[in-house]
Design a protein around this motif. Structure first.
Motif, PDB file in Angstrom:
ATOM      1  N   GLY A 112       0.799  -1.228   0.000  1.00 44.42           N
ATOM      2  CA  GLY A 112       0.000   0.000   0.000  1.00 44.42           C
ATOM      3  C   GLY A 112       0.829   1.274   0.000  1.00 44.42           C
ATOM      4  N   ASP A 113       1.856   1.313   0.857  1.00 40.74           N
ATOM      5  CA  ASP A 113       2.634   2.551   0.958  1.00 40.74           C
ATOM      6  C   ASP A 113       3.241   2.933  -0.393  1.00 40.74           C
ATOM      7  OD1 ASP A 113       1.985   2.894   3.596  1.00 40.74           O
ATOM      8  OD2 ASP A 113       3.746   1.837   4.350  1.00 40.74           O
ATOM      9  N   GLU A 114       3.796   1.934  -1.068  1.00 39.04           N
ATOM     10  CA  GLU A 114       4.399   2.184  -2.384  1.00 39.04           C
ATOM     11  C   GLU A 114       3.337   2.648  -3.395  1.00 39.04           C
ATOM     12  OE1 GLU A 114       6.245  -1.337  -3.942  1.00 39.04           O
ATOM     13  OE2 GLU A 114       6.655  -0.420  -5.909  1.00 39.04           O
ATOM     14  N   ILE A 115       2.203   1.965  -3.374  1.00 43.36           N
ATOM     15  CA  ILE A 115       1.142   2.284  -4.343  1.00 43.36           C
ATOM     16  C   ILE A 115       0.552   3.675  -4.079  1.00 43.36           C
ATOM     17  CG2 ILE A 115      -1.219   1.628  -5.035  1.00 43.36           C
ATOM     18  CD1 ILE A 115      -0.206  -1.336  -4.699  1.00 43.36           C
ATOM     19  N   PHE A 116       0.266   3.977  -2.813  1.00 45.05           N
ATOM     20  CA  PHE A 116      -0.323   5.284  -2.504  1.00 45.05           C
ATOM     21  C   PHE A 116       0.672   6.414  -2.789  1.00 45.05           C
ATOM     22  CE2 PHE A 116      -2.963   2.663   0.604  1.00 45.05           C
ATOM     23  CZ  PHE A 116      -4.044   2.598  -0.250  1.00 45.05           C
ATOM     24  N   LYS A 117       1.955   6.166  -2.545  1.00 44.70           N
ATOM     25  CA  LYS A 117       2.989   7.163  -2.834  1.00 44.70           C
ATOM     26  C   LYS A 117       3.018   7.462  -4.345  1.00 44.70           C
ATOM     27  CE  LYS A 117       7.006   9.410  -1.944  1.00 44.70           C
ATOM     28  NZ  LYS A 117       7.392   9.822  -3.308  1.00 44.70           N
ATOM     29  N   ALA A 118       2.992   6.395  -5.137  1.00 46.66           N
ATOM     30  CA  ALA A 118       3.006   6.577  -6.594  1.00 46.66           C
ATOM     31  C   ALA A 118       1.774   7.372  -7.041  1.00 46.66           C
ATOM     32  CB  ALA A 118       3.053   5.217  -7.283  1.00 46.66           C
ATOM     33  N   ALA A 119       0.619   7.056  -6.469  1.00 44.51           N
ATOM     34  CA  ALA A 119      -0.625   7.742  -6.832  1.00 44.51           C
ATOM     35  C   ALA A 119      -0.570   9.213  -6.427  1.00 44.51           C
ATOM     36  CB  ALA A 119      -1.817   7.054  -6.177  1.00 44.51           C
ATOM     37  N   GLN A 120      -0.058   9.445  -5.234  1.00 46.38           N
ATOM     38  CA  GLN A 120       0.105  10.807  -4.729  1.00 46.38           C
ATOM     39  C   GLN A 120       0.987  11.635  -5.683  1.00 46.38           C
ATOM     40  OE1 GLN A 120      -1.271  12.119  -2.137  1.00 46.38           O
ATOM     41  NE2 GLN A 120      -0.081  14.021  -1.998  1.00 46.38           N
ATOM     42  N   ASP A 121       2.112  11.050  -6.048  1.00 48.62           N
ATOM     43  CA  ASP A 121       3.052  11.765  -6.931  1.00 48.62           C
ATOM     44  C   ASP A 121       2.423  12.064  -8.287  1.00 48.62           C
ATOM     45  OD1 ASP A 121       4.858  11.613  -4.904  1.00 48.62           O
ATOM     46  OD2 ASP A 121       6.059   9.996  -5.784  1.00 48.62           O
ATOM     47  N   LYS A 122       1.573  11.160  -8.741  1.00 49.98           N
ATOM     48  CA  LYS A 122       0.983  11.298 -10.070  1.00 49.98           C
ATOM     49  C   LYS A 122      -0.322  12.102 -10.031  1.00 49.98           C
ATOM     50  CE  LYS A 122       1.337  10.327 -14.397  1.00 49.98           C
ATOM     51  NZ  LYS A 122       2.509  10.585 -15.238  1.00 49.98           N
ATOM     52  N   GLY A 123      -0.830  12.341  -8.810  1.00 52.98           N
ATOM     53  CA  GLY A 123      -2.079  13.097  -8.697  1.00 52.98           C
ATOM     54  C   GLY A 123      -3.320  12.306  -9.079  1.00 52.98           C
ATOM     55  N   VAL A 124      -3.278  10.989  -8.871  1.00 55.74           N
ATOM     56  CA  VAL A 124      -4.478  10.176  -9.148  1.00 55.74           C
ATOM     57  C   VAL A 124      -4.984   9.521  -7.859  1.00 55.74           C
ATOM     58  CG1 VAL A 124      -3.821   9.727 -11.550  1.00 55.74           C
ATOM     59  CG2 VAL A 124      -3.137   8.105  -9.743  1.00 55.74           C
TER      60      VAL A 124
END
Lengths: 436, 436
Positions: A112-124
């Motif tokens: 989750g942490d990796e996935i949410f971080k990626a989403a946060q960075d991408k704005g999705v």
């Protein structure tokens, strides 16, 4: 306004449910969402079956990459499960600027942490209402409905398979193995039921709830996980006599020392509403400092209940798809910069009450020895049950309920009790929560 | 990011609770909301008491107009109650471009359409989680959590005062008047309890839930409202013997003929989870076509539980205050242009089951006469209870549970039954719902 375009990865039970509910309630859903929501592409290894399910209006492909790379698609639903290809496709979808809806608790509890971080960075957005307790909107309640509260604890029946098994064991007085077979026959348990009966699935869900309740990272590896495979019918019976019911609870609790995150069979008072949640149903009890206790109950699995959660996420995303990310609810309820690293306690540091059953010789003085060991360990006794030995038997059971104490304290006392010559076997220990 | 500024109209119990929770959990709440939420002005007739409650950091005024006209204020919380000055100030706040949070079910159930229209035109939000079931996030569940579903019906214990009274009547076998006095002494009932005990408060809440469940305008005047003042202890006892518990339910149901919107004492099977909601607690059961039944339980009143809902609305608004209105959830769950005018049925057209108690002479043939009247009316009997007359008595009670039929049908049959010479008084009729 034109429909929002959705791609679906994996059209098994929940995927088919999602497709069907979206189609059946298309009008009702657009009346709420303000625009249509349309599944335009489905990826599944079984292309023929998928085509049969979705008909001619929706493209079916074998390779999920075609979905996550499709520039027409705004939202990707991931219903593949597991951590392999699912993780890969979710990260690719995010990298391509697509919002993601997933029911994959295992994936999020571990990565989750990796996935949410990626989403946060991408704005999705990555939405996961379906990952916990199926159709019950518990993620929404925790992330949005209870934002005023300092959450104190959560206790949930969040695995339908084990709750069905425990209900049947109690109802019919049967043992675990017999009921498991029945559950498999009825479709309440899978052919390989390990994740359910060993508590792993519940721990995935408890891990996610702990993160959004307390603003901590997702840490499945720190969860204490115990299933119901060793539970004996006799303990269910004794618990009942003492006014308790045994449920597999996922517990997340804030204490001054740290966070408790644990899944295990638990005695709870029969008079609590949650003790009366039977069969494959789920329920989550949340204690907030302002609201007190609130409870959320419903079907925790199944095609359409899970689809209900997936589609609720689709509607939320549809509303906010092109909004400034600041307008959205943070993935883990707390703003990314405002997460804390409160430690998760090892089970030895957990404080709770206990049910202890010990097989003893029917002799004078045995009770005195046991109680003096407990007193030396400053464990106080809340209730006791001693059965008369059956005619001709020289062995009997002593059952004790303790007040709150630390797990390592109880473990030490159990060692001493088991060393007594009048104690004829292992002490059975089951944790007990009053939930008040 | 600077704090969002909030003005508070009315600092009674809930107002003080809101002020306190917001202060106590300020840090936790900003970690979620991404910015601070600050009450900067309070209006209350009792200025001295208000000043004592809020301290020096917050301005206190007597005139609510100073709050709604204050250009620094982004959100106005209305906790005055009633339809007079509260309505005036809410409309002024909206006209001034302020978002509004209110716990005022009476205001919204009666003037909701006007208020939501004004808010829609002005592009501001009016949030009202606290108006139904206190701290339980049921408005959020209905408006957002269950968007995938065609909602079939809602049945809620949504008035704590009456649920407390009914619980006590059953528990202690006492009659209504005695328990009401006790409830008033304990603070569970107000000095003038009319709105609670006559079902009006529950009907306000049911009206709001019906609107957001079915996408219809708010129509309190069409609701059928019956309270618990005429309920007798004897019926609670008989119901219990037949496996039912009597609760004051707010019911909203979709039928092919129209919407049923009604509040009345209702027999429900004791084995249902909602039947076991006791004391001043609230619970709402929602049946959706995809998710099945979900239940939401918690405290329906009180300072901090209600504050929990008010603040959840504040956080939602804080996130979306300067967003495009298209990104927000519509006030009544459905887009304004997508509301329907499905009619609300008069009570005579409602279809449900019934509990009927009739005092009869202990004579041969009385039962035959009653059952033949029911048969002629095509009302079929589900269960029956006939008590032996007490020694020396010549009168006894017959209790019947019917299968589903239309209310007007039952009313006609009751008239005929009451005309029988062997029926010695009025027939008591209580509606019955299986909730399955």
């Amino acid at each position: 306004m034109k429909s929002i375009k959705v791609g679906l990865l994996g059209i098994g039970t929940v995927g088919a449910g999602t497709f069907n509910v979206l189609k059946r309630n298309q009008e009702e859903i657009s009346r709420r969402a303000g625009r249509g929501i349309e599944i335009v592409m489905v990826a599944d290894l079984d292309v023929a079956r998928a085509k049969e399910l979705v008909g001619a209006q929706c493209e079916v492909v074998k390779d999920g990459n075609l979905v996550v790379n499709n520039p027409d698609i705004d939202i990707v639903i991931e219903l593949i499960g597991g951590y392999g290809i699912a993780k890969d496709l979710v990260l690719k979808a995010i990298a391509n600027g697509k919002h993601v809806v997933t029911a994959n608790k295992a994936l999020l509890a571990i990565h989750g942490d990796e996935i949410f971080k990626a989403a946060q960075d991408k704005g999705v957005m990555v939405a996961y209402e379906a990952a916990v307790a199926g159709g019950i909107p518990i993620i929404k309640a925790l992330r949005e409905g209870l934002t005023a509260n300092r959450i104190e604890w959560i206790a949930g029946i969040i695995n339908g398979t084990t709750n069905f098994i425990l209900s049947e064991m109690r109802d019919k007085g049967l043992d675990f193995d017999t009921v498991l077979k029945e559950a498999q026959r009825l479709g309440y348990a899978e052919a390989d039921p390990t994740f359910d009966i060993e508590g792993v699935d519940a721990a995935h869900k408890a891990t996610l709830m702990a993160a959004i309740a307390f603003g901590i990272p997702v840490q499945f590896d720190k969860a204490h996980v115990e299933g119901i495979t060793k539970l004996e019918a006799v303990d269910i019976r004794y618990a009942e006599q003492l006014g308790y019911r045994i449920k597999l609870l996922g517990i997340a609790k804030r204490t001054p020392q740290g966070i408790e995150l644990r899944v295990h069979p638990t005695l709870i008072p029969t008079k609590r509403l949650i003790a009366n949640v039977e069969g494959a149903m789920n329920a989550v009890l949340v204690q907030g400092d302002a609201v007190g206790a609130t409870l959320y109950y419903g079907k925790g699995a199944g095609a359409e209940p899970t689809a209900s959660a997936v589609i609720a996420d689709l509607v939320d995303i549809t509303r906010l798809a092109d909004a400034d990310p600041a307008h959205r609810v943070p993935h883990l309820a707390f703003q990314p910069h405002a997460m804390t690293d409160t430690p998760i306690l090892p089970i030895s540091e957990v404080t709770t009450s206990y049910y202890l059953r010990m097989p003893v010789a029917d002799e004078v003085g045995v009770l005195a020895k046991v109680t003096s060991i407990l007193a030396e360990s400053t464990i106080s006794i809340d209730a006791m049950l001693q059965k008369e030995p059956a005619p001709g038997e020289t062995q009997t059971d002593i059952i004790m309920l303790t007040h709150q104490t630390q797990e390592k304290n109880v473990e030490a006392a159990i060692k001493k009790i088991e060393a007594l010559s009048t104690v004829l076997g292992k002490v059975t220990k089951i944790r007990l929560e009053h939930l008040s």
